[in-house]
Design a protein around this motif. Structure first.
Motif, PDB file in Angstrom:
ATOM      1  N   VAL A 106       9.266   3.915 -12.239  1.00 52.73           N
ATOM      2  CA  VAL A 106       9.207   5.371 -12.078  1.00 52.73           C
ATOM      3  C   VAL A 106      10.581   5.945 -12.353  1.00 52.73           C
ATOM      4  N   THR A 107      10.674   6.806 -13.341  1.00 54.02           N
ATOM      5  CA  THR A 107      11.953   7.416 -13.724  1.00 54.02           C
ATOM      6  C   THR A 107      11.931   8.903 -13.421  1.00 54.02           C
ATOM      7  N   CYS A 108      12.927   9.352 -12.671  1.00 51.14           N
ATOM      8  CA  CYS A 108      13.085  10.777 -12.346  1.00 51.14           C
ATOM      9  C   CYS A 108      14.469  11.227 -12.806  1.00 51.14           C
ATOM     10  N   ILE A 109      14.608  12.516 -13.059  1.00 54.63           N
ATOM     11  CA  ILE A 109      15.898  13.107 -13.407  1.00 54.63           C
ATOM     12  C   ILE A 109      16.223  14.192 -12.393  1.00 54.63           C
ATOM     13  N   LYS A 110      17.417  14.121 -11.824  1.00 52.80           N
ATOM     14  CA  LYS A 110      17.813  15.135 -10.847  1.00 52.80           C
ATOM     15  C   LYS A 110      18.085  16.454 -11.549  1.00 52.80           C
ATOM     16  N   ASP A 111      17.373  17.479 -11.128  1.00 54.90           N
ATOM     17  CA  ASP A 111      17.555  18.779 -11.789  1.00 54.90           C
ATOM     18  C   ASP A 111      18.717  19.550 -11.171  1.00 54.90           C
ATOM     19  N   ASP A 170       0.802  -1.232   0.000  1.00 47.41           N
ATOM     20  CA  ASP A 170       0.000   0.000   0.000  1.00 47.41           C
ATOM     21  C   ASP A 170       0.832   1.277   0.000  1.00 47.41           C
ATOM     22  N   LEU A 171       2.050   1.248  -0.505  1.00 44.03           N
ATOM     23  CA  LEU A 171       2.843   2.475  -0.560  1.00 44.03           C
ATOM     24  C   LEU A 171       2.211   3.438  -1.567  1.00 44.03           C
ATOM     25  N   ASP A 172       1.924   4.634  -1.111  1.00 48.63           N
ATOM     26  CA  ASP A 172       1.217   5.644  -1.891  1.00 48.63           C
ATOM     27  C   ASP A 172       2.210   6.384  -2.786  1.00 48.63           C
ATOM     28  N   LEU A 173       2.141   6.162  -4.092  1.00 51.23           N
ATOM     29  CA  LEU A 173       3.125   6.755  -5.010  1.00 51.23           C
ATOM     30  C   LEU A 173       3.053   8.278  -5.063  1.00 51.23           C
ATOM     31  N   PRO A 174       1.880   8.904  -5.261  1.00 47.51           N
ATOM     32  CA  PRO A 174       1.859  10.371  -5.285  1.00 47.51           C
ATOM     33  C   PRO A 174       2.382  10.988  -3.987  1.00 47.51           C
ATOM     34  N   ALA A 175       2.036  10.375  -2.845  1.00 45.09           N
ATOM     35  CA  ALA A 175       2.519  10.901  -1.563  1.00 45.09           C
ATOM     36  C   ALA A 175       4.029  10.735  -1.449  1.00 45.09           C
ATOM     37  N   PHE A 176       4.523   9.587  -1.875  1.00 40.00           N
ATOM     38  CA  PHE A 176       5.958   9.317  -1.830  1.00 40.00           C
ATOM     39  C   PHE A 176       6.731  10.335  -2.672  1.00 40.00           C
ATOM     40  N   LEU A 177       6.295  10.565  -3.893  1.00 38.55           N
ATOM     41  CA  LEU A 177       6.993  11.493  -4.783  1.00 38.55           C
ATOM     42  C   LEU A 177       6.913  12.927  -4.255  1.00 38.55           C
ATOM     43  N   ALA A 178       5.746  13.318  -3.757  1.00 32.97           N
ATOM     44  CA  ALA A 178       5.588  14.674  -3.244  1.00 32.97           C
ATOM     45  C   ALA A 178       6.480  14.914  -2.031  1.00 32.97           C
ATOM     46  N   GLN A 179       6.505  13.944  -1.119  1.00 36.32           N
ATOM     47  CA  GLN A 179       7.280  14.118   0.109  1.00 36.32           C
ATOM     48  C   GLN A 179       8.785  13.993  -0.132  1.00 36.32           C
ATOM     49  N   ALA A 180       9.159  13.253  -1.177  1.00 37.65           N
ATOM     50  CA  ALA A 180      10.574  13.139  -1.539  1.00 37.65           C
ATOM     51  C   ALA A 180      11.022  14.268  -2.458  1.00 37.65           C
ATOM     52  N   ASN A 181      10.075  15.129  -2.867  1.00 33.53           N
ATOM     53  CA  ASN A 181      10.365  16.248  -3.762  1.00 33.53           C
ATOM     54  C   ASN A 181      10.969  15.778  -5.081  1.00 33.53           C
ATOM     55  N   LEU A 182      10.345  14.748  -5.642  1.00 39.26           N
ATOM     56  CA  LEU A 182      10.786  14.202  -6.922  1.00 39.26           C
ATOM     57  C   LEU A 182       9.700  14.394  -7.976  1.00 39.26           C
ATOM     58  N   GLN A 183      10.119  14.761  -9.178  1.00 38.63           N
ATOM     59  CA  GLN A 183       9.202  14.918 -10.300  1.00 38.63           C
ATOM     60  C   GLN A 183       9.493  13.825 -11.327  1.00 38.63           C
ATOM     61  N   PRO A 184       8.593  12.865 -11.508  1.00 38.70           N
ATOM     62  CA  PRO A 184       8.864  11.798 -12.469  1.00 38.70           C
ATOM     63  C   PRO A 184       8.764  12.287 -13.907  1.00 38.70           C
ATOM     64  N   VAL A 185       9.646  11.763 -14.763  1.00 36.58           N
ATOM     65  CA  VAL A 185       9.524  12.035 -16.195  1.00 36.58           C
ATOM     66  C   VAL A 185       8.709  10.943 -16.869  1.00 36.58           C
TER      67      VAL A 185
END
Length: 233
Positions: free
Chosen positions: A228-233, A199-214
């Motif tokens: 889930v792929t993210c690029i470090k800005d 039950d890991l919540d993906l939108p919550a995880f990304l928001a709280q980790a400050n990550l923007q998926p591409v």
């Protein structure tokens, strides 16, 4: 009155994002000692139970990495080393894991296959012992939903990734379907005993980790796993 008027005009996306930034990631809490015991038990059967069924996701993850010669890659949660032979030989691979039993299997595999570009270290993913901006690619396969603090792990992954580098998660996340998500929350305390919270919540995880998926892609069969792929800005 102006502030009230501004609040009333917030978009649905902003409201959802705000909620995601504060809501609980999972109903299931774990500690490192528990996780280590789970994976110590799974070490001898992991390749049989999670090898072929989850392999398509591993293949697709490597495609999304866009690996170049000389890239330094960190695999967070290397497990039995099932991915190690998949990386190009002209890259530098570092694999870490918290479970000594899983690492022993990984060491055996690396030695058996004669992989000279792989080093394996025992380490807590929540406290990576690497310099900032040390890796071109940081990858967590089938890991992030079982660690005690997923956000801390993601922050550490981001810290050690170079600017412009890729941060990749391959994992099961809570279904957006209301009925399925209720079921996943109910069974999560049981599923963690076989290696992941359901039950890991993906939108919550990304928001709280400050990550923007591409990109977010469904992988494997059944398609209950996400890449889930993210690029470090």
């Amino acid at each position: 009155m102006a502030l009230l008027g501004q609040d009333r005009t917030r978009t649905d996306e902003e409201v959802l994002q705000g909620d995601a930034a504060t809501r609980a990631l999972s109903v299931t809490a774990v500690e490192n000692d528990f996780v280590e015991k789970v994976y110590d038990r799974l070490a001898s059967v992991y390749d049989l139970t999670f090898g072929p069924t989850l392999h398509p996701g591993r293949v697709q993850a490597l495609q999304r990495m866009q690996i170049h010669p000389g890239d330094r890659i960190l695999e967070v949660g290397v497990g039995t080393g099932i991915n190690c032979a998949m990386y190009p030989s002209n890259t530098e691979i570092t694999g870490i894991d918290y479970s000594d039993a899983m690492l022993e299997k990984a060491r055996e595999r690396v030695a058996r296959k004669g992989l000279k570009n792989v080093r394996l270290l025992q380490m807590d993913a929540q406290d990576l012992k690497f310099d900032d901006n040390a890796f071109d690619i940081v990858y967590a396969p089938y890991l992030i939903s079982v660690v005690p603090d997923p956000v801390k792990v993601a922050q550490e992954m981001r810290r050690v990734c170079k600017p412009g580098g890729r941060i990749i998660f391959l994992n099961h996340f809570l279904s957006p379907n209301k009925l399925l998500s209720k079921a996943e929350r109910l069974i999560s305390p049981l599923m963690v005993h076989i290696g992941f919270k359901s039950d890991l919540d993906l939108p919550a995880f990304l928001a709280q980790a400050n990550l923007q998926p591409v990109s977010i892609e469904k992988v494997n069969i059944p398609r209950i796993w996400s890449l889930v792929t993210c690029i470090k800005d």
